[in-house]
Structures are given as C-alpha cells and as structure tokens.
Write a protein that holds these residues in place. Structure first.
Motif, mmCIF file in Angstrom:
data_model
loop_
_atom_site.group_PDB
_atom_site.id
_atom_site.type_symbol
_atom_site.label_atom_id
_atom_site.label_comp_id
_atom_site.label_asym_id
_atom_site.label_seq_id
_atom_site.Cartn_x
_atom_site.Cartn_y
_atom_site.Cartn_z
ATOM 1 N N GLY A 140 1.007 -1.223 0.006
ATOM 2 C CA GLY A 140 0.017 -0.069 0.075
ATOM 3 C C GLY A 140 0.722 1.319 0.009
ATOM 4 O O GLY A 140 0.650 2.201 -0.898
ATOM 5 N N PRO A 141 1.770 1.310 0.808
ATOM 6 C CA PRO A 141 2.769 2.457 0.876
ATOM 7 C C PRO A 141 3.454 2.856 -0.547
ATOM 8 O O PRO A 141 3.839 3.774 -0.798
ATOM 9 N N LYS A 142 3.603 1.798 -1.341
ATOM 10 C CA LYS A 142 4.064 1.955 -2.574
ATOM 11 C C LYS A 142 3.074 2.301 -3.746
ATOM 12 O O LYS A 142 3.771 2.412 -4.780
ATOM 13 N N GLY A 143 2.027 2.495 -3.194
ATOM 14 C CA GLY A 143 0.861 2.775 -4.355
ATOM 15 C C GLY A 143 0.464 1.590 -5.105
ATOM 16 O O GLY A 143 -0.227 1.727 -6.086
ATOM 17 N N ILE A 144 0.671 0.363 -4.578
ATOM 18 C CA ILE A 144 0.365 -0.777 -5.331
ATOM 19 C C ILE A 144 -0.984 -1.264 -4.556
ATOM 20 O O ILE A 144 -0.941 -1.660 -3.310
ATOM 21 N N ARG A 145 -2.192 -1.216 -5.444
ATOM 22 C CA ARG A 145 -3.294 -2.055 -4.809
ATOM 23 C C ARG A 145 -3.463 -3.293 -5.012
ATOM 24 O O ARG A 145 -2.925 -3.887 -6.245
ATOM 25 N N ILE A 146 -4.165 -4.457 -4.400
ATOM 26 C CA ILE A 146 -4.340 -5.838 -4.585
ATOM 27 C C ILE A 146 -5.429 -6.225 -4.064
ATOM 28 O O ILE A 146 -5.906 -5.993 -2.839
ATOM 29 N N ASN A 147 -6.329 -6.816 -4.892
ATOM 30 C CA ASN A 147 -7.674 -7.104 -4.440
ATOM 31 C C ASN A 147 -8.053 -8.566 -5.187
ATOM 32 O O ASN A 147 -7.491 -8.988 -6.094
ATOM 33 N N THR A 148 -9.176 -9.290 -4.743
ATOM 34 C CA THR A 148 -9.826 -10.248 -5.477
ATOM 35 C C THR A 148 -11.145 -10.066 -5.862
ATOM 36 O O THR A 148 -11.823 -9.174 -5.422
ATOM 37 N N ILE A 149 -11.440 -10.900 -6.839
ATOM 38 C CA ILE A 149 -12.903 -11.082 -7.352
ATOM 39 C C ILE A 149 -13.274 -12.528 -7.048
ATOM 40 O O ILE A 149 -12.445 -13.385 -7.395
ATOM 41 N N CYS A 150 -14.434 -12.550 -6.455
ATOM 42 C CA CYS A 150 -14.904 -13.787 -5.876
ATOM 43 C C CYS A 150 -16.136 -14.383 -6.410
ATOM 44 O O CYS A 150 -17.126 -13.949 -6.042
ATOM 45 N N PRO A 151 -16.061 -14.880 -7.673
ATOM 46 C CA PRO A 151 -17.366 -15.202 -8.257
ATOM 47 C C PRO A 151 -17.855 -16.783 -7.689
ATOM 48 O O PRO A 151 -17.531 -17.355 -7.271
ATOM 49 N N THR A 152 -19.442 -16.630 -7.968
ATOM 50 C CA THR A 152 -20.156 -17.855 -7.965
ATOM 51 C C THR A 152 -19.638 -18.871 -8.879
ATOM 52 O O THR A 152 -18.675 -18.440 -9.907
ATOM 53 N N PHE A 153 -20.705 -19.821 -9.063
ATOM 54 C CA PHE A 153 -20.652 -20.726 -10.339
ATOM 55 C C PHE A 153 -20.839 -19.802 -11.743
ATOM 56 O O PHE A 153 -21.531 -19.281 -11.861
ATOM 57 N N ILE A 154 -19.720 -19.791 -12.729
ATOM 58 C CA ILE A 154 -19.631 -19.078 -13.778
ATOM 59 C C ILE A 154 -19.757 -20.090 -14.797
ATOM 60 O O ILE A 154 -19.070 -21.052 -14.913
ATOM 61 N N VAL A 155 -20.641 -19.909 -16.049
ATOM 62 C CA VAL A 155 -20.615 -20.894 -17.160
ATOM 63 C C VAL A 155 -19.280 -20.686 -17.933
ATOM 64 O O VAL A 155 -19.025 -19.845 -18.594
ATOM 65 N N THR A 156 -18.294 -21.564 -17.718
ATOM 66 C CA THR A 156 -17.102 -21.729 -18.489
ATOM 67 C C THR A 156 -16.735 -23.093 -18.486
ATOM 68 O O THR A 156 -17.269 -24.277 -18.064
ATOM 69 N N PRO A 157 -15.633 -23.474 -19.404
ATOM 70 C CA PRO A 157 -15.139 -24.774 -19.499
ATOM 71 C C PRO A 157 -14.959 -25.743 -18.080
ATOM 72 O O PRO A 157 -14.933 -26.692 -18.045
ATOM 73 N N LEU A 158 -14.344 -24.699 -17.242
ATOM 74 C CA LEU A 158 -14.051 -25.122 -15.694
ATOM 75 C C LEU A 158 -15.100 -25.737 -15.107
ATOM 76 O O LEU A 158 -14.825 -26.414 -14.412
ATOM 77 N N THR A 159 -16.167 -25.069 -15.099
ATOM 78 C CA THR A 159 -17.457 -25.516 -14.497
ATOM 79 C C THR A 159 -18.264 -26.635 -15.223
ATOM 80 O O THR A 159 -19.180 -27.039 -14.418
ATOM 81 N N LYS A 160 -17.834 -27.054 -16.299
ATOM 82 C CA LYS A 160 -18.574 -28.020 -17.133
ATOM 83 C C LYS A 160 -18.924 -29.201 -16.270
ATOM 84 O O LYS A 160 -20.017 -29.789 -16.487
ATOM 85 N N GLN A 161 -17.909 -29.644 -15.719
ATOM 86 C CA GLN A 161 -18.061 -31.038 -14.977
ATOM 87 C C GLN A 161 -18.927 -30.853 -13.787
ATOM 88 O O GLN A 161 -19.589 -31.790 -13.331
ATOM 89 N N THR A 162 -19.286 -29.690 -13.261
ATOM 90 C CA THR A 162 -20.351 -29.530 -12.349
ATOM 91 C C THR A 162 -21.515 -29.527 -12.863
ATOM 92 O O THR A 162 -22.447 -30.239 -12.635
ATOM 93 N N PHE A 163 -21.774 -28.593 -14.055
ATOM 94 C CA PHE A 163 -23.083 -28.702 -14.609
ATOM 95 C C PHE A 163 -23.477 -29.676 -15.432
ATOM 96 O O PHE A 163 -24.822 -29.969 -15.779
#
Length: 254
Positions: free
Chosen positions: A178-201
């Motif tokens: 933070g003191p260097k002006g670098i921000r870091i965050n996460t995005i936390c999605p639910t289940f999104i329709v992608t190739p990665l979630t195909k095995q679930t759907f």
C-alpha cells in the motif's frame, strides 16, 4: 460550490497482464480491459489459441500482445513477466479444479491444484509487483478467487483451501505494498458458465445444488465479471485494497 466528479474508468495508457486469457473469465476480463483502453497482454499455456484471440481483438482496434506461459512454472513465469513488464494491471485468472470427496483426495491432484491456484498465483503476483516497485510506480493487481474462499463446498476441500490461501496473501500483500501505491484485491465469483465448471453442470444433482444456493436464481455468465474487473483496475477504485469483491448472486448471504 464545485460538484464532485466521478473518477475515470478509462484505462488508456495502462498496460495489463491477464493470465488464463484463452477462455472463460480470463478472456472476458481481457476483453473488458481492452474495451476501456488498456494495452492487454494475453497469457496462457496455448500459444496458438492466444494468437487466434489476439487476432480477433486486434480487428476491434485494440492493442494486444501474447505471452505463452504456464503460471505453475514459477521460474519461467517470473522470467517472462520480468522481461515483458512492467504491468500497471494484473488479472490472474489462471486456475485449476480437480473436485473429489475429501477422503478421496490424491496427492497428485492436491499438488496440481495448489501449484497453480496458490503457489503460481503467489509468485505471479510477486513478479508483477516487483516490476512496479523497480519502475517506481503504483498499480492494481487482481486475483480471480472464488466464493469458495469464503465458504466450503461439496467435493471442494482442496479447491476451497487454495482460494482461502489467495485471500490470505492478498491481504498481507496489500498491507506491505500500500505505501508503494500498489493495490491488490480479489474478485470472488459464484459458479460461472465456463469450461472449468462444465464438470459440475453436467451432473444434474450438482447443478440443482448450485441453482438453489444462488439467491438471484440464475447461474453466472462471464459478462457478470467484466464490469467488476474494470472497476478494480481503474481509478474509480483508488481507495480499495486488500478487499474481496463477491459476485456470488447472494450465495454467501446465508
């Protein structure tokens, strides 16, 4: 009286690195950043697929490059990022899921998921941040995490553990950088329709479980992530760091 003005979402003049950019959420994030003016470097293992996508994006008049890399190979990734950087924006969407009951977890599956989702993400983030520090400038680093970083899930002990780990190092890095002006965050999605979630759907009982848990009554689409990544990458989120932006349709509201 001078009225306040909304900070800009414009990313013109910014360089963005997006990993996992060959499909799914990563591709959507790369498109969103390019739409808002960033120079985007697409990173993934498949060089051929990246070149195909880069060609399509270039036809839109967007500034795009490719960087074939396997994020789980820390040495090669660090070298590639160091050579290609510095990057003002990172979106790390490279990820792997091998779901099984906890009692059936194999060491091979554990290592494969942890090497990419946790270890690879950690050292990728470190490499991009080092480039910014060396250049003496700030930036916005975004890791694509998961709602499973906040809760548990059926057959997801290993996957959830790696995403909890991402949340932990994100908060610690936010404090350090933070003191260097670098921000870091996460995005936390639910289940999104992608190739990665195909095995679930593909499993009716798992799809029913997902649909029942999402309070808004629908499964997510990659477009649901695009506005969020532009927001966190831009000056509109200038005072946000060490945070997790949940895009979960209300899953974690319970």
């Amino acid at each position: 009286m001078t009225l306040p003005r909304t900070p800009t979402f414009n990313l013109k003049g910014k360089r963005a690195l997006v990993t996992g950019a060959s499909s799914g959420i990563g591709l959507a994030c790369a498109t969103a950043l390019a739409e808002y003016g960033a120079e985007v470097t697409l990173a993934a293992r498949s060089g051929d697929k990246l070149r195909e996508i880069a060609g399509q994006m270039s036809e839109q008049g967007w500034d795009v490059q490719t960087l074939p890399v396997d994020v789980s190979d820390v040495t090669a990734t660090t070298a590639a990022v160091t050579q290609a950087g510095p990057f003002d924006i990172l979106v790390n969407s490279a990820g792997l899921a091998r779901h099984s009951a906890a009692l059936e977890t194999t060491e091979e599956d554990f290592d494969a998921v942890a090497d990419l989702n946790f270890k690879g993400a950690y050292f990728l983030t470190k490499a991009v941040a080092q480039g910014l520090v060396d250049a003496g400038r700030g930036g916005s680093l975004i890791n694509i995490s998961s709602q499973m970083a906040k809760v548990g899930g059926i057959d997801r002990a290993v996957y959830a553990a790696t995403k909890h780990a991402v949340e932990g190092f994100t908060k610690s890095m936010a404090i350090e950088w933070g003191p260097k002006g670098i921000r870091i965050n996460t995005i936390c999605p639910t289940f999104i329709v992608t190739p990665l979630t195909k095995q679930t759907f593909d499993r009716p009982e798992r799809r029913a479980w997902v649909e029942e848990k999402i309070k808004l009554g629908r499964i997510g689409e990659v477009e649901d992530i695009m506005g969020a990544v532009v927001f966190l990458a831009s000056d509109a989120s200038a005072l946000i760091t060490g945070s997790a932006l949940l895009i979960d349709g209300g899953w974690t509201a319970d």
